[in-house]
Motif scaffolding. Structure first.
Motif, PDB file in Angstrom:
ATOM      1  N   ARG A 123       7.066  10.352  20.897  1.00 33.53           N
ATOM      2  CA  ARG A 123       7.129   9.758  22.241  1.00 33.53           C
ATOM      3  C   ARG A 123       7.776   8.379  22.185  1.00 33.53           C
ATOM      4  NH1 ARG A 123       1.985  11.115  24.093  1.00 33.53           N
ATOM      5  NH2 ARG A 123       1.050   9.078  23.795  1.00 33.53           N
ATOM      6  N   TYR A 124       7.590   7.694  21.088  1.00 32.96           N
ATOM      7  CA  TYR A 124       8.168   6.356  20.955  1.00 32.96           C
ATOM      8  C   TYR A 124       9.613   6.384  20.484  1.00 32.96           C
ATOM      9  CZ  TYR A 124       4.417   3.240  22.128  1.00 32.96           C
ATOM     10  OH  TYR A 124       3.499   2.524  22.828  1.00 32.96           O
ATOM     11  N   GLU A 125      10.044   7.504  19.956  1.00 33.34           N
ATOM     12  CA  GLU A 125      11.392   7.566  19.394  1.00 33.34           C
ATOM     13  C   GLU A 125      12.362   8.365  20.244  1.00 33.34           C
ATOM     14  OE1 GLU A 125      10.791   9.365  15.643  1.00 33.34           O
ATOM     15  OE2 GLU A 125       9.961   7.567  14.716  1.00 33.34           O
ATOM     16  N   ASN A 126      11.907   9.466  20.804  1.00 29.11           N
ATOM     17  CA  ASN A 126      12.831  10.469  21.324  1.00 29.11           C
ATOM     18  C   ASN A 126      12.861  10.535  22.837  1.00 29.11           C
ATOM     19  OD1 ASN A 126      13.353  11.163  18.679  1.00 29.11           O
ATOM     20  ND2 ASN A 126      11.819  12.767  18.626  1.00 29.11           N
ATOM     21  N   ASN A 127      13.321   9.502  23.481  1.00 27.66           N
ATOM     22  CA  ASN A 127      13.610   9.593  24.906  1.00 27.66           C
ATOM     23  C   ASN A 127      14.972  10.247  25.069  1.00 27.66           C
ATOM     24  OD1 ASN A 127      11.340   8.501  26.005  1.00 27.66           O
ATOM     25  ND2 ASN A 127      12.113   6.412  26.053  1.00 27.66           N
ATOM     26  N   ASP A 128      15.051  11.218  25.975  1.00 29.99           N
ATOM     27  CA  ASP A 128      16.329  11.898  26.205  1.00 29.99           C
ATOM     28  C   ASP A 128      17.131  11.144  27.256  1.00 29.99           C
ATOM     29  OD1 ASP A 128      14.709  12.380  28.302  1.00 29.99           O
ATOM     30  OD2 ASP A 128      15.163  14.519  28.473  1.00 29.99           O
ATOM     31  N   GLN A 129      17.177   9.829  27.070  1.00 28.08           N
ATOM     32  CA  GLN A 129      17.801   8.976  28.057  1.00 28.08           C
ATOM     33  C   GLN A 129      19.102   8.394  27.515  1.00 28.08           C
ATOM     34  OE1 GLN A 129      14.591   6.278  28.605  1.00 28.08           O
ATOM     35  NE2 GLN A 129      13.410   7.665  29.865  1.00 28.08           N
ATOM     36  N   LYS A 130      19.888   7.817  28.402  1.00 27.37           N
ATOM     37  CA  LYS A 130      21.194   7.262  28.063  1.00 27.37           C
ATOM     38  C   LYS A 130      21.053   6.126  27.064  1.00 27.37           C
ATOM     39  CE  LYS A 130      25.170   5.089  30.302  1.00 27.37           C
ATOM     40  NZ  LYS A 130      25.675   4.561  31.582  1.00 27.37           N
ATOM     41  N   THR A 131      21.909   6.112  26.035  1.00 33.44           N
ATOM     42  CA  THR A 131      21.942   5.003  25.096  1.00 33.44           C
ATOM     43  C   THR A 131      23.136   4.115  25.392  1.00 33.44           C
ATOM     44  OG1 THR A 131      23.203   6.323  23.517  1.00 33.44           O
ATOM     45  CG2 THR A 131      20.821   6.342  23.272  1.00 33.44           C
ATOM     46  N   TYR A 132      23.089   2.907  24.898  1.00 36.67           N
ATOM     47  CA  TYR A 132      24.110   1.914  25.205  1.00 36.67           C
ATOM     48  C   TYR A 132      24.730   1.369  23.936  1.00 36.67           C
ATOM     49  CZ  TYR A 132      22.289   1.873  29.908  1.00 36.67           C
ATOM     50  OH  TYR A 132      21.901   2.255  31.163  1.00 36.67           O
TER      51      TYR A 132
END
Length: 232
Positions: free
Chosen positions: A118-127
């Protein structure tokens, strides 16, 4: 290898947890009391803390709050207490999960892995390089979990950090309270959406020049929260 700090005054349980975790290829350090645990928190820099509620020198609840105020590190609490109020108290004070003794070793490992994911794998946009985000006065480092405001470090709890991380990765996206509960607290959280509001309120006091008129963590009335700064 992920680093796990185990704080428990029962030697047999400490040794068992250490053995089980090392079999799963975690790096492990242990502490028999809260004072030693805090020292190792600074020196070992764990990715997760397994914390017993009953310690000889600390209330586990107080220690949980102190740990999450010092570092953005998730905590799983262990306790012989099985009352709902005890679980809710631990979660409200910053714990990610609460496991009742006696527990199955496989369940402990599974819960640790879920929290770490949960702390590592957000399927969100990276920058940019995926490690650092800048927005106005704020600098946010995903790798070291450090937040700077005007170059000075901001002390965030694990929950505050995770909410900011979730919002800042998707600036302008509106996250409902239920979405934040699931992403930050987990789908099986026993509390309610007021936990989100309280955490956002504390986060704003630390980040915003004027918490009543935030420019970063904004409320979208009737919907939820969004990050309003310009990220790069």
């Amino acid at each position: 290898m992920k680093r796990i700090l185990v704080i428990d005054d029962e030697g047999a349980i400490r040794d068992l947890i250490e053995l089980v975790l090392k079999r799963e290829s975690f790096r492990v350090q242990t502490a028999e009391n809260g004072g030693t645990g805090l020292d190792k928190l600074d020196s070992f820099k764990p990715d997760l803390v397994v914390l017993d509620v009953m310690l000889p020198d600390y209330s586990g609840y107080d220690l949980c709050r102190e740990i999450t105020n010092k570092q953005a590190v998730p905590v799983i609490m262990l306790s012989a207490k099985n009352e709902i109020i005890d679980k809710v108290l631990g979660l409200e004070l910053g714990a990610e999960d609460y496991l009742t003794k006696p527990f199955d070793n496989r369940e402990l490992i599974a819960r640790i892995k879920v929290v770490l994911r949960r702390y590592e794998n957000n399927d969100q946009k990276t920058y940019a390089d995926g490690k650092r985000i800048n927005s106005g006065e704020l600098a946010f480092d995903l790798e070291t979990k450090v937040v700077l405001k005007n170059g000075a470090p901001v002390s965030l709890t694990a929950k505050e950090f995770k909410i900011l991380e979730t919002l800042i990765k998707r600036p302008g996206k509106i996250f409902t309270r239920d979405e934040l509960l699931e992403l930050v607290w987990g789908y099986d959280y026993l509390g309610d959406s007021r936990s989100v509001d309280m955490t956002v309120m504390r986060l704003r006091k630390k980040l915003e020049d004027d918490a009543d008129n935030p420019k970063y963590v904004k409320t979208v009335y009737g919907f939820g929260y969004q990050f309003g700064g310009d990220s790069a």
